[in-house]
Design a protein around this motif. Structure first.
Motif, mmCIF file in Angstrom:
data_model
loop_
_atom_site.group_PDB
_atom_site.id
_atom_site.type_symbol
_atom_site.label_atom_id
_atom_site.label_comp_id
_atom_site.label_asym_id
_atom_site.label_seq_id
_atom_site.Cartn_x
_atom_site.Cartn_y
_atom_site.Cartn_z
ATOM 1 N N ASP A 1 61.972 59.768 31.891
ATOM 2 C CA ASP A 1 62.540 60.710 32.846
ATOM 3 C C ASP A 1 62.906 60.018 34.145
ATOM 4 O O ASP A 1 63.968 60.268 34.727
ATOM 5 C CB ASP A 1 61.531 61.843 33.121
ATOM 6 C CG ASP A 1 61.342 62.761 31.921
ATOM 7 O OD1 ASP A 1 60.345 63.470 31.900
ATOM 8 O OD2 ASP A 1 62.207 62.744 31.009
ATOM 9 N N THR A 2 62.027 59.132 34.619
ATOM 10 C CA THR A 2 62.289 58.401 35.865
ATOM 11 C C THR A 2 63.491 57.484 35.728
ATOM 12 O O THR A 2 64.323 57.382 36.619
ATOM 13 C CB THR A 2 61.048 57.587 36.254
ATOM 14 O OG1 THR A 2 59.942 58.460 36.390
ATOM 15 C CG2 THR A 2 61.279 56.850 37.550
ATOM 16 N N ARG A 3 63.567 56.892 34.585
ATOM 17 C CA ARG A 3 64.625 55.918 34.353
ATOM 18 C C ARG A 3 65.999 56.572 34.310
ATOM 19 O O ARG A 3 66.994 55.975 34.731
ATOM 20 C CB ARG A 3 64.323 55.229 33.024
ATOM 21 C CG ARG A 3 65.253 54.124 32.625
ATOM 22 C CD ARG A 3 64.723 53.505 31.362
ATOM 23 N NE ARG A 3 65.721 52.775 30.641
ATOM 24 C CZ ARG A 3 65.612 52.417 29.364
ATOM 25 N NH1 ARG A 3 64.532 52.752 28.692
ATOM 26 N NH2 ARG A 3 66.549 51.729 28.765
ATOM 27 N N PHE A 4 66.064 57.804 33.799
ATOM 28 C CA PHE A 4 67.352 58.467 33.639
ATOM 29 C C PHE A 4 67.586 59.547 34.692
ATOM 30 O O PHE A 4 68.488 60.367 34.539
ATOM 31 C CB PHE A 4 67.456 59.089 32.241
ATOM 32 C CG PHE A 4 67.169 58.117 31.129
ATOM 33 C CD1 PHE A 4 67.703 56.834 31.171
ATOM 34 C CD2 PHE A 4 66.368 58.463 30.053
ATOM 35 C CE1 PHE A 4 67.448 55.923 30.161
ATOM 36 C CE2 PHE A 4 66.107 57.555 29.044
ATOM 37 C CZ PHE A 4 66.639 56.279 29.096
ATOM 38 N N ASN A 5 66.807 59.517 35.724
ATOM 39 C CA ASN A 5 66.929 60.505 36.780
ATOM 40 C C ASN A 5 67.624 59.882 37.992
ATOM 41 O O ASN A 5 67.102 58.945 38.599
ATOM 42 C CB ASN A 5 65.540 61.009 37.185
ATOM 43 C CG ASN A 5 65.628 62.156 38.186
ATOM 44 O OD1 ASN A 5 66.703 62.507 38.649
ATOM 45 N ND2 ASN A 5 64.487 62.730 38.503
ATOM 46 N N PRO A 6 68.787 60.340 38.378
ATOM 47 C CA PRO A 6 69.503 59.724 39.524
ATOM 48 C C PRO A 6 68.727 59.831 40.829
ATOM 49 O O PRO A 6 68.921 59.012 41.734
ATOM 50 C CB PRO A 6 70.811 60.518 39.584
ATOM 51 C CG PRO A 6 70.577 61.771 38.811
ATOM 52 C CD PRO A 6 69.562 61.447 37.774
#
Length: 874
Positions: A546-551
C-alpha cells in the motif's frame, strides 16, 4: 654349389659395406654411401622435424592486424634459457639430426669436406637454432658454412639466413648493407630473391625507412611461390601505403589479396576487405551499395570466425552516419562474439563509453571504461590515459548525481500541489503495473517448471529409445560426471531458474514465515509462532504494498522546511561549480562546462562561487570563440570586483599573477617554507586568511591540508584528525580530499596509538632540554653552546635540533644516543665540572634540567602532546 655362391656374395657385400661405412677413407664408394645416408636418412628426418616445428611456431603466432604486420611470422620471446635448454622439442630434434650428420658422416680430408651434404646439415642446424630463438649459436652455424663451404650451392640461402639472424640481434644497418650487396652482385631469382627482398624490407621497416621497404615487398610478392607469403607482403604494402595516406595504392594491394580468395588464409582475405572498406570514400549514390557490401560480409557463413571485426566495422559505419542506436547494437554484437582479440574488445568498450559520456550518461560510461581497462595491457600509455579518464569520471558521476537529484527535488517542490499529486499518482500506478507483471512472470515460470516433469515422462513413454538413451551413459563416463557437466542454462532444475527461485522464496515466507536455519524447523511447537509470523508478514507485506503504490507516500517525502531547501540548493550549486571546473580542466569539454557555469549563475549561488564561476566562464567563452560574451563577462568582473585577483589578471594578463607574489601558488610556496621552519602559528593564521580570500578556488584544499598539518604539529593528533576529517568530507572528490581519506584509512590507526614503548625495545634515544617561549631565555645562545659540547663527543654521531612542542614550549634536542642510560649519562656529563690546561676548575656550561627519552616515545609525545603523562612514568 648355389648356396656356396650365395655365401660368397653375402660376404662380399658385407665387406663392401664395412669398407664404405668408414669416414677415414677418401674413396668414391665411401663418399657416395655417406652422402646418400646423410641426405635420405639423417637430414630427411631433421627437415621433417624442422617443418613440424615451424608449423608449431606459425600456429602459436596470432596476427595483429591492428598494427603493421611483421614480414616473418614469428613471436620473439623474452624468456632466457640456459645452455642446452630448448623451447621446442621439434627444433631440438632437428638440431640433433644436424649434429649427427656433421659428426657421424663428415669426411674431412686435407681441410676439405668430401661429403656434399654437410653444408646442408649446417644450414639445418642454423635454421633450427634460429626458430628456437637462439640467435647467437645460429649465427655461428651460418658463418661456419660461409667460411668452410664458400662454393656451396646453398650459399645464397645461407647469406640470407645470416642477415635475418643479424636483424634479430639488432644489427639492421649491417643486414641492409650485406643484403643490398648480395642482390647487386649475385644473380638471385625465384624464392631466394623473394626471401632476400623480404628480409631487406623488414630491415628497412626496423630502421624507419618504410618507403624503401615498399619496393622490396613488391619484389618479394612477385617472386615468392608461397601464397601465404604473397598475401602477407601485399597486406604489409597496403598498411604502409595507408600510413603514407595513399589510399588508392593501398586498395590495389588489398584487392590483390581479395582476388586470391581461398588460396590464402581467411584472416588475410577478411582483413583485406575491412581495410579496403575503411579507405572507401562514400557518396550518396554509393551508400546503399556499401551497406549491401557490409551485409554480405556479415551474412557469409565462411566469415563466422571474423564476425567480431565485421560487426565492429558495421558499427563504425553507422556511427559515422550519426546512427548511434544502430551503432550501439553492433558494438554489443561484436562484444558478444567470443574472441581472443583484446584490442578489439577494448575498442568496443571504449567507444561505447565515449558514446554514453557524450550523452551525459556518466555512470554507464564509467562501467564501459572499467571494462575497457580489463581488455588493455596494464601500464601502457593507452591504459594510463583511460585509467585517468575513468578516475576523473568518478568526480563527474558523483557531482552529476547530486545535481540531477537535487534539481529534481527542487523542481518538484516548486510545482503546485495538484501537479505534484498527478506526477506521483502516475508514478505509483507505473510501479503497481510493474509489480503485477513481475508476479505474472513468476507464476508463469512456476507453472512451466511444474509442467516439465510431466512432459518429460510423456516423451519417455512415447519414445522408449529416447528414454533408454537418456538413461544410459557414454562409455567411460560415470553418471556423476554426466550430471555435473550438464549445462545449467539448458537445465530444468528448479534452482537454476532465478525467477522460480524468487517466487518460491516468496511463497515460503507466506506459508512458513521467517524460519531460523536449524534442525526440525517444522516442529509443531513452533507452529503457533509461525502462524503469528505468517499473519504479521502478510499484514506487513500489505502495508508495504500500500505504501509503495500510494502517491501520498512520495508527497510526504518532499522537504518543506526552507532550511532544508536552502541546503539542497547550496549542495546543487556547489556540484554545478565542480562540474564546470572538471569539464573545463580535465576533459576540455567546454560546451558542457559552459552549460554548468551558466546554470549555476542562473540559480543565484552563494557569494563565494560567483566570482570564480564568472572568471572560469570567461575562459570558456574564449575557448569557444564567443568573444562578445567573453568581453561582457570580463567587464562584469572588473566593474563588480575591482579589488579581486581575477580583476588584476584581466587588467594585466601578461603577469597572469600566477608568477607573482599574490598568486595562490606563490603564497602556498611561501607558507610551506614557513611550515618547514616550524612557524606553525603563522602558517595557521595565513592559511585561514587565504582560504577565505580564495573561496571556490581549486587551490583552497591545498591550504586546508597545510593548515591541518600545522595545527597537528602545534596542538596534537586530535587537532590534526579534525582537520583531515573536514578535508575528506568537504573536498571528497578533489585530489587532496582523496589523500585525506587515505590518511584516515591507513595512517590514523597507527598515529592514534598513545601507549609508550619500553626503553629496551628502542634503538635511538634523545636528551631533551625544555624552554618556555615567554621566559626571555636566549635559546639560540644555548644551542650554540650545546653544539660546542656535543662536538667534543667523538664516540657517538650526535646532532641537535630545535623543535616546537606547543604554543608555549620549545625543545632543544640531542639526537643519536644508543641507550636510555647512555642518554642520561651524557646529560650528566655536560653538568660536571672540568679542569683547564692549567689545572683550574671550570664550571660546566650546560646546567639546565633535562629528561631522556627514546625516539619512538618522543614521536608519541610530539604527536599527542602528552609530555606530563610520560614524565609521570619516569
Amino acid at each position: 654349389m648355389k648356396t656356396y655362391y650365395n655365401i660368397i656374395l653375402l660376404l662380399f657385400c658385407v665387406a663392401l659395406l664395412t669398407q664404405s661405412c668408414s669416414t677415414k677413407k677418401d674413396k668414391l664408394i665411401n663418399r657416395k654411401f655417406h652422402a646418400l645416408g646423410t641426405k635420405y636418412n639423417v637430414l630427411y628426418n631433421g627437415n621433417i622435424a624442422l617443418e613440424r616445428g615451424i608449423d608449431g611456431v606459425n600456429n602459436e603466432f596470432t596476427e595483429n592486424f591492428w598494427e603493421l604486420l611483421p614480414v616473418e611470422r614469428m613471436n620473439v620471446s623474452e624468456d632466457i634459457f640456459m645452455p642446452g635448454q630448448t623451447k621446442n622439442a621439434d627444433f631440438e630434434r632437428a638440431e640433433e639430426k644436424a649434429i649427427k650428420a656433421i659428426q657421424v658422416h663428415g669426411m674431412n680430408f686435407g681441410g676439405k669436406e668430401k661429403n656434399p651434404q654437410i653444408d646442408e646439415a649446417y644450414l639445418l642446424l642454423g635454421q633450427a637454432r634460429y626458430f628456437d630463438q637462439r640467435f647467437v649459436p645460429a649465427m655461428a652455424a651460418f658463418n661456419n658454412i660461409l667460411n668452410k663451404y664458400p662454393t656451396s650451392d646453398k650459399i645464397n640461402q645461407v647469406k640470407i639466413w645470416r642477415e635475418k639472424t643479424s636483424m634479430r640481434l639488432d644489427n639492421d644497418a649491417g643486414a641492409i648493407e650485406k643484403l643490398k650487396r648480395l642482390l647487386k652482385e649475385e644473380n638471385i631469382e625465384g624464392q631466394d630473391l623473394a626471401d632476400a627482398s623480404a628480409a631487406l624490407a623488414q630491415a628497412y621497416i626496423n630502421t624507419k625507412s618504410k618507403d624503401s621497404a615498399i619496393a622490396q615487398l613488391a619484389i618479394a610478392a612477385e617472386n615468392t611461390k608461397v601464397k601465404r607469403e604473397k598475401a602477407r607482403y601485399h597486406f604489409i604494402k597496403g598498411q604502409l601505403y595507408n600510413e603514407f595516406g595513399k589510399k588508392d595504392s593501398a586498395n590495389i594491394e588489398f584487392d590483390a589479396i581479395i582476388e586470391m580468395h581461398r588460396q590464402v588464409p581467411r584472416s588475410f582475405y577478411i582483413n583485406a576487405h575491412l581495410e579496403k572498406s575503411y579507405n572507401t570514400n562514400l557518396s550518396g549514390e554509393d551508400d546503399i551499395e556499401f551497406q549491401e557490401y557490409l551485409t554480405e560480409l556479415e551474412e557469409n557463413r565462411e566469415n563466422r570466425p571474423f564476425l567480431d571485426k565485421i560487426y565492429y566495422r558495421i558499427a563504425e559505419y553507422h556511427r559515422n552516419k550519426i546512427s548511434d542506436s544502430i551503432a550501439e547494437v553492433y558494438y554489443n554484437k561484436s562484444l558478444r562474439k567470443t574472441t581472443s582479440d583484446k584490442y578489439l574488445r577494448s575498442l568496443n568498450y571504449e567507444t561505447l563509453g565515449n558514446m554514453y559520456f557524450d550523452k551525459n550518461v556518466y555512470k554507464t560510461a564509467g562501467a564501459y571504461y572499467d571494462s575497457t581497462l580489463t581488455a588493455m595491457v596494464i601500464n601502457t600509455k593507452p591504459y594510463r590515459i583511460i585509467k585517468k579518464k575513468r578516475e576523473n569520471l568518478d568526480d563527474v558521476i558523483y557531482y552529476e548525481g547530486i545535481a540531477q537529484t537535487n534539481d529534481s527535488i527542487l523542481k518538484m517542490v516548486s510545482l503546485p500541489k495538484a501537479e505534484q499529486l498527478a506526477i506521483y499518482t502516475k508514478f505509483a500506478e507505473d510501479q503497481r503495473q510493474k509489480a503485477l507483471e513481475e508476479k505474472e512472470q513468476q507464476e508463469k515460470a512456476l507453472k512451466q517448471q511444474k509442467s516439465q516433469p510431466a512432459l518429460s515422462n510423456n516423451l519417455d513413454k512415447r519414445n522408449p529409445q529416447f528414454s533408454q538413451k537418456n538413461q544410459g551413459n557414454p562409455p567411460g563416463m560415470s553418471r556423476d560426471f554426466q550430471t555435473n557437466t550438464s549445462s545449467k542454462s539448458n537445465s530444468s532444475f528448479y534452482f537454476y531458474n532465478s525467477t522460480t527461485v524468487a517466487y518460491g522464496k516468496s511463497e515460503f515466507l507466506k506459508i512458513w514465515g521467517d524460519r531460523k536455519l536449524q534442525d526440525n524447523w517444522r516442529h509443531l511447537s513452533d507452529r503457533a509462532n509461525n502462524t503469528n509470523t505468517k499473519t504479521n508478514d502478510s499484514i506487513t507485506d500489505t502495508a508495504v504494498a500500500d505504501t509503495r503504490f500510494n502517491p501520498e507516500t512520495y508527497l510526504a517525502s518532499l522537504p518543506t522546511e526552507q532550511t532544508d531547501l536552502d541546503s539542497i540548493a547550496k549542495e546543487r550549486n556547489f556540484a554545478y561549480y565542480q562540474l564546470g571546473i572538471i569539464y573545463k580542466e580535465k576533459f576540455k569539454e567546454f560546451e558542457l562546462s559552459k552549460t554548468r557555469f551558466e546554470n549555476l549563475l542562473d540559480n543565484k549561488p552563494e557569494d563565494r562561487l560567483v566570482l570564480p564561476s564568472k572568471y572560469n566562464l570567461y575562459r570558456v567563452y574564449i575557448e569557444l570563440g564567443l568573444n562578445q560574451k567573453a568581453e561582457a563577462m570580463k567587464m562584469a568582473i572588473i566593474n563588480d570586483y575591482p579589488e579581486s585577483r581575477y580583476a588584476e589578471i584581466l587588467l594585466n594578463p601578461q603577469s597572469e599573477l600566477s608568477k607573482d607574489e599574490n598568486s595562490p601558488e606563490a603564497i602556498y610556496t611561501k607558507l610551506y617554507k614557513q611550515f618547514t621552519d616550524e612557524e606553525y602559528a603563522s602558517v595557521i593564521t595565513e592559511a585561514e586568511a587565504q582560504i577565505k580570500r580564495l573561496e571556490g578556488d581549486a587551490f583552497v584544499p591545498k591550504f586546508e591540508i597545510l593548515k591541518a598539518s600545522a595545527r597537528g604539529r602545534l596542538f596534537g593528533f586530535e587537532a590534526y584528525k579534525e582537520g583531515i576529517n573536514y578535508i575528506a568530507l568537504t573536498y571528497a572528490n578533489t585530489e587532496e580530499g582523496k589523500k585525506a581519506q587515505e590518511i584516515i584509512t591507513n595512517a590514523f590507526p597507527i598515529l592514534e596509538k598513545k601507549k609508550f614503548i619500553a626503553d629496551d625495545d628502542a634503538k635511538q634515544f634523545n636528551v631533551i632540554f625544555q624552554f618556555e617561549n615567554n621566559s626571555g631565555e636566549d635559546i639560540e645562545a644555548f644551542i650554540k653552546t650545546l653544539d660546542e659540547e656535543v662536538a667534543k663527543i667523538e664516540y657517538f654521531d650526535l646532532s641537535t635540533s630545535k623543535d616546537v612542542y606547543d604554543e608555549n614550549t620549545t625543545f632543544v634536542v640531542v639526537h643519536g644516543l644508543k641507550s636510555i642510560g647512555g642518554a642520561k649519562g651524557f646529560a650528566e656529563l655536560l653538568k660536571t665540572e672540568e679542569k683547564d690546561k692549567k689545572g683550574r676548575v671550570v664550571k660546566p656550561k650546560i646546567t639546565r634540567p633535562f629528561f631522556a627519552i627514546s625516539s619512538p616515545n618522543y614521536a608519541i609525545i610530539q604527536r599527542h602532546k602528552n609530555l606530563n603523562a610520560y614524565l609521570e612514568l619516569q
